[in-house]
Design an enzyme around this catalytic site. Structure first.
Site, mmCIF file in Angstrom:
data_model
loop_
_atom_site.group_PDB
_atom_site.id
_atom_site.type_symbol
_atom_site.label_atom_id
_atom_site.label_comp_id
_atom_site.label_asym_id
_atom_site.label_seq_id
_atom_site.Cartn_x
_atom_site.Cartn_y
_atom_site.Cartn_z
ATOM 1 N N CYS A 1 36.796 35.849 44.757
ATOM 2 C CA CYS A 1 36.175 35.027 43.715
ATOM 3 C C CYS A 1 36.500 35.527 42.307
ATOM 4 O O CYS A 1 37.564 35.254 41.778
ATOM 5 C CB CYS A 1 34.668 34.935 43.943
ATOM 6 S SG CYS A 1 33.884 33.537 43.080
ATOM 7 N N GLU B 1 33.071 33.458 50.469
ATOM 8 C CA GLU B 1 32.496 34.735 50.028
ATOM 9 C C GLU B 1 31.107 34.957 50.645
ATOM 10 O O GLU B 1 30.260 34.069 50.631
ATOM 11 C CB GLU B 1 32.397 34.725 48.504
ATOM 12 C CG GLU B 1 31.806 35.968 47.889
ATOM 13 C CD GLU B 1 31.780 35.904 46.368
ATOM 14 O OE1 GLU B 1 31.571 36.954 45.740
ATOM 15 O OE2 GLU B 1 31.961 34.800 45.809
ATOM 16 N N LYS C 1 35.246 43.622 46.673
ATOM 17 C CA LYS C 1 35.377 42.932 45.398
ATOM 18 C C LYS C 1 35.503 43.949 44.271
ATOM 19 O O LYS C 1 34.700 44.886 44.165
ATOM 20 C CB LYS C 1 34.159 42.028 45.180
ATOM 21 C CG LYS C 1 34.309 40.981 44.083
ATOM 22 C CD LYS C 1 33.115 40.013 44.131
ATOM 23 C CE LYS C 1 33.243 38.872 43.148
ATOM 24 N NZ LYS C 1 32.112 37.919 43.284
#
Length: 542
Positions: free
Chosen positions: A147, A43, A111
């Site tokens: 994540c 990430e 994200k």
């Protein structure tokens, strides 16, 4: 359409803000894995994680984009890359991952689920993206949740429902004790829900208080473990994937055993210290070696992190320093092989006492005079640091930091503390574990009663409960936010004692705000996790 993919998992260590260095490291990985079809990076790799308010600078975001555009040109005729970067689009700033292939940025995903708890505050700086769909790559539909997107079911369900065949997850997941089991159970849950295999790739390295432990792994759709990468070190893993009648399957690869308990904690402290020193370009470290357990453990960690030639230990004796401490500190330095100097503090302490004598006349000696010893030591260590450039390490453990058993501008002076989030009882366990590898801490340091040696015959238990009692109470107050009554009921300790510890914890907040950063080990470290007000009149039951 292909029935075989080689996916390289790049468990690597970026330096936050060093965009050019991170770009160079990405190119190294590209050259190291020419047989890969696709290379997955962690990430926000191009800038490092977590970038915090750096991403609010347009020039920083622009530099990240320029670096990734440059890297994309390297993919013409070679492996494709999935790499994380901050991305500005339509007036919004996203935590994103870009697919680089055929010499260009082919597509991006943003994200969706931004964490805003514990050490995370991504909602402060990023905008959430839309629910992501799969990325088409060589006829394969890749789901790339980022994540936190896998910590709830929604994103993976969306990817599964829209045709994803493999889930590739870039992560910046910080270390805390036993978190590898939590991650494994989480991934198994997502795999079970979606019926899809998942590659969980985590960053490795230290960033201020945070340590990223790597420990990346792959779980197949049948919930079998196909790969397990190591903790606390880099690795480029070439993983082979094949399409079968039941979908995609990762072929079995390396299963690296993961450290546990004291070894895990030790390695986290060492990595956090190493990267803090090296990434901030200090030539080495200096610390006061008192003959006590905390400074001995920190000295051993420093040697493991940096090598003995970059560690300088200084004994700073005064009238109350025992012969045992002098002998044990010298023996510890000898066992570690570090430079060791003795700088007595009699003259500076007596100079302060003489200067203050007229003002203090008629008052009994006490804590003030004791603290002058600690502050004289702090001044000397900072002078050594200023003269030679080495960073001062502080050595206070979490038990002491919790209750304020430390002196501002004295033993709290310094740039970093590798055991800041380690309770005193665990410091002893770490010392014993390290000595089982090879003896570097004299046995008497471990077995002697702990003492600040600021007055005759002093021990820590003159001011504090026994550490095995104190740490149980602090565990309840700090890690679990338990009410006093619940701690009393569960431990059997006297209510007045628990209330006293709670009071010491609250009133020491102003000291902790001025303390050096240190490695996060527990679920709730001071600073990033546990954020209490300094001015605080609340007490349970009042």
């Amino acid at each position: 359409m292909t029935d075989k993919l080689i996916i390289a998992l790049a468990q690597v260590n970026p330096t936050l803000g060093a965009i050019g260095e991170n770009l160079a490291r990405a190119r190294e990985v590209l050259w190291e894995a020419p047989e890969a079809d696709l290379i997955l990076f962690p990430e926000l790799f191009i800038c490092g994680y977590p970038p915090e308010d750096l991403v609010l600078r347009p020039s920083f975001v622009d530099a990240c984009r320029e670096a990734v555009e440059s890297l994309a040109r390297d993919t013409a005729g070679g492996p494709a890359i999935l790499i994380g970067l901050p991305w500005r689009e339509n007036g919004k700033l996203h935590n994103s991952v870009a697919l680089l292939a055929n010499g260009r940025i082919e597509t991006l995903r943003h994200k969706f689920d931004l964490p805003n708890y514990g050490v995370f505050d991504e909602k402060r700086v990023f905008d959430p993206g839309p629910a992501p769909g799969p990325i088409a790559f060589k006829g394969v539909r890749l789901g790339v949740p980022i994540c936190e997107d896998i910590w709830t079911a929604e994103t993976c369900e969306t990817l599964s429902e829209t045709g994803a065949e493999i889930l590739l997850v870039p992560n910046g997941s910080p270390f805390e004790r036993n978190k590898d089991d939590v991650r494994l159970n989480l991934v198994v849950a997502r795999v079970t829900e979606t019926g899809l295999p998942m590659a969980y790739l985590n960053q490795v390295g230290g960033q201020d208080e945070l340590v990223f432990d790597g420990a990346s792994f792959i779980i197949n759709a049948d919930r079998s473990l196909a790969w397990q990468l190591p903790m606390f070190r880099e690795q480029i893993a070439l993983t082979e994937w094949q399409r079968g009648p039941d979908g995609w399957h990762c072929m079995p690869g390396e299963i690296e055993p993961l450290p546990e308990k004291e070894e895990e904690t030790w390695n986290a402290c060492v990595l956090g210290l190493r990267d803090y020193v090296l990434k901030n370009r200090f030539p080495g470290v200096v610390l006061g070696l008192s003959g006590g357990i905390d400074s001995a453990v920190v000295a051993a960690m420093a040697v493991d992190a940096l090598g003995k030639d970059k560690v300088h230990c200084v004994m700073l004796p005064y009238a109350y320093t025992s012969r045992e401490s002098l002998v044990d500190a010298e023996e510890c330095a000898r066992l570690l092989g570090v430079r060791y100097d003795v700088v007595p503090i009699k003259q500076p302490v007596e100079g302060f006492l003489a200067a203050l004598g007229p003002l203090f006349e008629g008052t009994p000696p006490g804590i003030t005079e004791e603290n002058l010893q600690s502050r004289s030591r702090g001044v000397i260590l900072m002078a050594i640091s200023n003269k030679f450039g080495s960073m001062v390490l502080t050595t206070g453990n979490k038990s002491e930091m919790s209750v304020g058993y430390a002196t501002l501008y004295g033993d709290m002076n310094g740039g970093y503390n590798p055991i800041k989030d380690v309770y005193k009882t665990e410091v002893y366990r770490l010392a014993n574990w390290r000595n089982r590898q090879d003896r570097v801490i004299p046995e008497r340091i471990i077995t002697r009663a702990p003492s600040a040696e600021l007055r005759p015959d002093q021990t820590d238990q003159d001011s504090l409960p026994p550490y095995e009692v104190l740490d149980v109470i602090l565990e309840g107050l700090v890690e679990h936010e338990m009410p006093v009554a619940e701690i009393v009921a569960g431990s059997g300790y006297d209510e007045a004692l628990v209330r006293r510890v709670q009071h010491m914890l609250y009133v020491a907040e102003y000291k902790r705000r001025q303390a050096a950063p240190g490695v996060k080990i527990t679920r709730r470290n001071f600073g990033r996790d546990r954020r209490y007000p300094i001015t605080n009149a609340f007490r349970d039951g009042r």
